[in-house]
Design a protein around this motif. Structure first.
Motif, PDB file in Angstrom:
ATOM      1  N   THR A 179      49.339 -23.477   5.743  1.00 39.82           N
ATOM      2  CA  THR A 179      48.548 -24.600   4.939  1.00 39.82           C
ATOM      3  C   THR A 179      49.984 -25.575   5.930  1.00 39.82           C
ATOM      4  OG1 THR A 179      49.676 -24.130   3.552  1.00 39.82           O
ATOM      5  CG2 THR A 179      47.699 -23.955   3.376  1.00 39.82           C
ATOM      6  N   GLY A 180      49.216 -27.231   5.698  1.00 40.88           N
ATOM      7  CA  GLY A 180      50.076 -28.548   6.256  1.00 40.88           C
ATOM      8  C   GLY A 180      51.112 -28.520   4.858  1.00 40.88           C
ATOM      9  N   ARG A 181      50.744 -28.126   4.148  1.00 42.20           N
ATOM     10  CA  ARG A 181      52.034 -28.613   2.934  1.00 42.20           C
ATOM     11  C   ARG A 181      53.177 -27.417   3.452  1.00 42.20           C
ATOM     12  NH1 ARG A 181      52.653 -25.538  -2.397  1.00 42.20           N
ATOM     13  NH2 ARG A 181      54.007 -26.868  -3.416  1.00 42.20           N
ATOM     14  N   PHE A 182      53.063 -26.313   3.463  1.00 40.95           N
ATOM     15  CA  PHE A 182      53.978 -25.349   3.950  1.00 40.95           C
ATOM     16  C   PHE A 182      54.596 -25.305   5.813  1.00 40.95           C
ATOM     17  CE2 PHE A 182      55.864 -21.680   3.251  1.00 40.95           C
ATOM     18  CZ  PHE A 182      55.901 -20.650   3.783  1.00 40.95           C
ATOM     19  N   ALA A 217      46.888 -32.890  13.229  1.00 42.50           N
ATOM     20  CA  ALA A 217      48.244 -32.736  13.323  1.00 42.50           C
ATOM     21  C   ALA A 217      49.321 -34.247  13.064  1.00 42.50           C
ATOM     22  CB  ALA A 217      48.358 -32.287  15.241  1.00 42.50           C
ATOM     23  N   SER A 218      48.338 -34.890  12.672  1.00 40.80           N
ATOM     24  CA  SER A 218      49.651 -36.736  12.555  1.00 40.80           C
ATOM     25  C   SER A 218      49.857 -36.832  10.780  1.00 40.80           C
ATOM     26  CB  SER A 218      48.038 -37.957  12.128  1.00 40.80           C
ATOM     27  OG  SER A 218      47.164 -37.573  11.110  1.00 40.80           O
ATOM     28  N   TYR A 219      49.780 -35.261   9.775  1.00 42.17           N
ATOM     29  CA  TYR A 219      49.690 -34.931   8.562  1.00 42.17           C
ATOM     30  C   TYR A 219      51.004 -34.106   8.667  1.00 42.17           C
ATOM     31  CZ  TYR A 219      45.742 -37.558   7.413  1.00 42.17           C
ATOM     32  OH  TYR A 219      44.361 -38.455   7.501  1.00 42.17           O
ATOM     33  N   ILE A 220      51.383 -33.709   9.886  1.00 42.24           N
ATOM     34  CA  ILE A 220      52.827 -32.504  10.505  1.00 42.24           C
ATOM     35  C   ILE A 220      53.580 -34.010  10.061  1.00 42.24           C
ATOM     36  CG2 ILE A 220      54.170 -30.854  11.043  1.00 42.24           C
ATOM     37  CD1 ILE A 220      51.583 -30.165  10.021  1.00 42.24           C
ATOM     38  N   GLN A 221      54.545 -33.504   9.287  1.00 42.65           N
ATOM     39  CA  GLN A 221      56.215 -34.451   9.379  1.00 42.65           C
ATOM     40  C   GLN A 221      57.229 -34.487   9.522  1.00 42.65           C
ATOM     41  OE1 GLN A 221      55.976 -34.447   4.828  1.00 42.65           O
ATOM     42  NE2 GLN A 221      53.824 -35.199   4.548  1.00 42.65           N
ATOM     43  N   ASP A 222      58.397 -35.702   9.845  1.00 42.87           N
ATOM     44  CA  ASP A 222      59.826 -34.925  10.351  1.00 42.87           C
ATOM     45  C   ASP A 222      59.855 -34.420  11.938  1.00 42.87           C
ATOM     46  OD1 ASP A 222      62.372 -33.784   9.197  1.00 42.87           O
ATOM     47  OD2 ASP A 222      62.035 -35.161  10.293  1.00 42.87           O
TER      48      ASP A 222
END
Ligand code: 6PG
Length: 237
Positions: A179-182, A217-222
């Motif tokens: 998941t994106g959060r993980f 992909a734009s929500y994947i940070q740093d």
């Protein structure tokens, strides 16, 4: 516009070599590393290079391999990300079998999610109660998907679970995806992207323009972006 965390190289081969160099250094200073790999075609060059040129530069006993996503197919299926990685990398380096932690693509996807989650909780150290990878290597599709988080399933970005069952938007193929959060909880995230067909989406994401909010992909940070000139939108002379 090249930004601080961009690593841009003229060709996919030079890009793969540069990232392999980074991995050698990254692994050399750590006692062990838990790395989630991407699937698809882009990492194939990296895996082949690691096998042929870098195999003796890495202490593979330190390296634990996982997948950011896997297709719900058996491990011998040509669609399997594990099979691709086994053929190009695992079979050519001295990595212990017990360091390979694949998703079980042969069973009911909802059971596979539970099995993978249990494995991740068992193997990874936790930060603020969330198991964390040392590194997640990600690809990006032309539609801005990453791992198997597709634009029609944006809920997988914010799910509280470590992984979810996903569905490919056109083939309907079921997949298991982090998941994106993980992914964002990992200690490092690297996008490895090559090809002019990705340039427009990358530009929108990095510039936060156009339809960037529609791209997982734009929500994947740093993130560190590793790109060839074509994906970075740099004209070749
Ligand atoms: C997968 C990947 C997926 C991939 C992108 C880019 O299982 O297909 O994990 O997220 O990274 O689709 O694929 P290419 O590298 O083939 O362009």
């Amino acid at each position: 516009m090249i930004q601080a965390r961009d690593h841009v190289y003229s060709t996919p081969s030079i890009l793969a070599a540069a990232f392999a160099d980074y991995l050698v250094q990254y692994i050399s200073v750590r006692a062990w590393v838990h790395i989630a790999l991407s699937g698809g075609s882009t990492p194939k060059l990296l895996f082949a290079m690691l096998s042929e040129v870098y195999k003796d530069k890495i202490n593979w006993s330190k390296v634990h391999l996982y997948w950011g996503d896997e297709r719900c197919v058996p491990p011998y299926d040509d669609q399997s990300n594990y099979k691709m990685t086994k053929e190009l990398l695992i079979d050519h380096v001295d990595i212990p079998e017990y360091n390979i932690h694949r998703v079980n693509g042969s069973i009911d996807p909802h059971i596979a999610v539970q099995e993978y989650r249990t494995l991740l909780e068992k193997n990874l150290r936790s930060v603020n109660t969330i198991p964390v990878f040392d590194m997640v290597i990600l690809g990006m599709g032309e539609d801005g998907h990453t791992a198997s988080i597709f634009p029609h399933e944006m809920h997988i970005l914010t799910s509280d679970n470590l992984c979810e069952v996903a569905t490919h938007p056109t083939t309907g193929q079921q997949r298991i995806s982090l998941t994106g959060r993980f992914i964002n909880a990992a200690l490092e995230r690297h996008f490895l992207v090559a090809g002019a067909n990705k340039a427009a989406v990358i530009k929108e994401i990095k510039g936060q323009e156009g339809h960037y909010e529609a791209y997982p992909a734009s929500y994947i940070q740093d993130v560190d972006w590793w790109m060839d000139y074509a994906a970075a939108g740099i004209a070749q002379s």
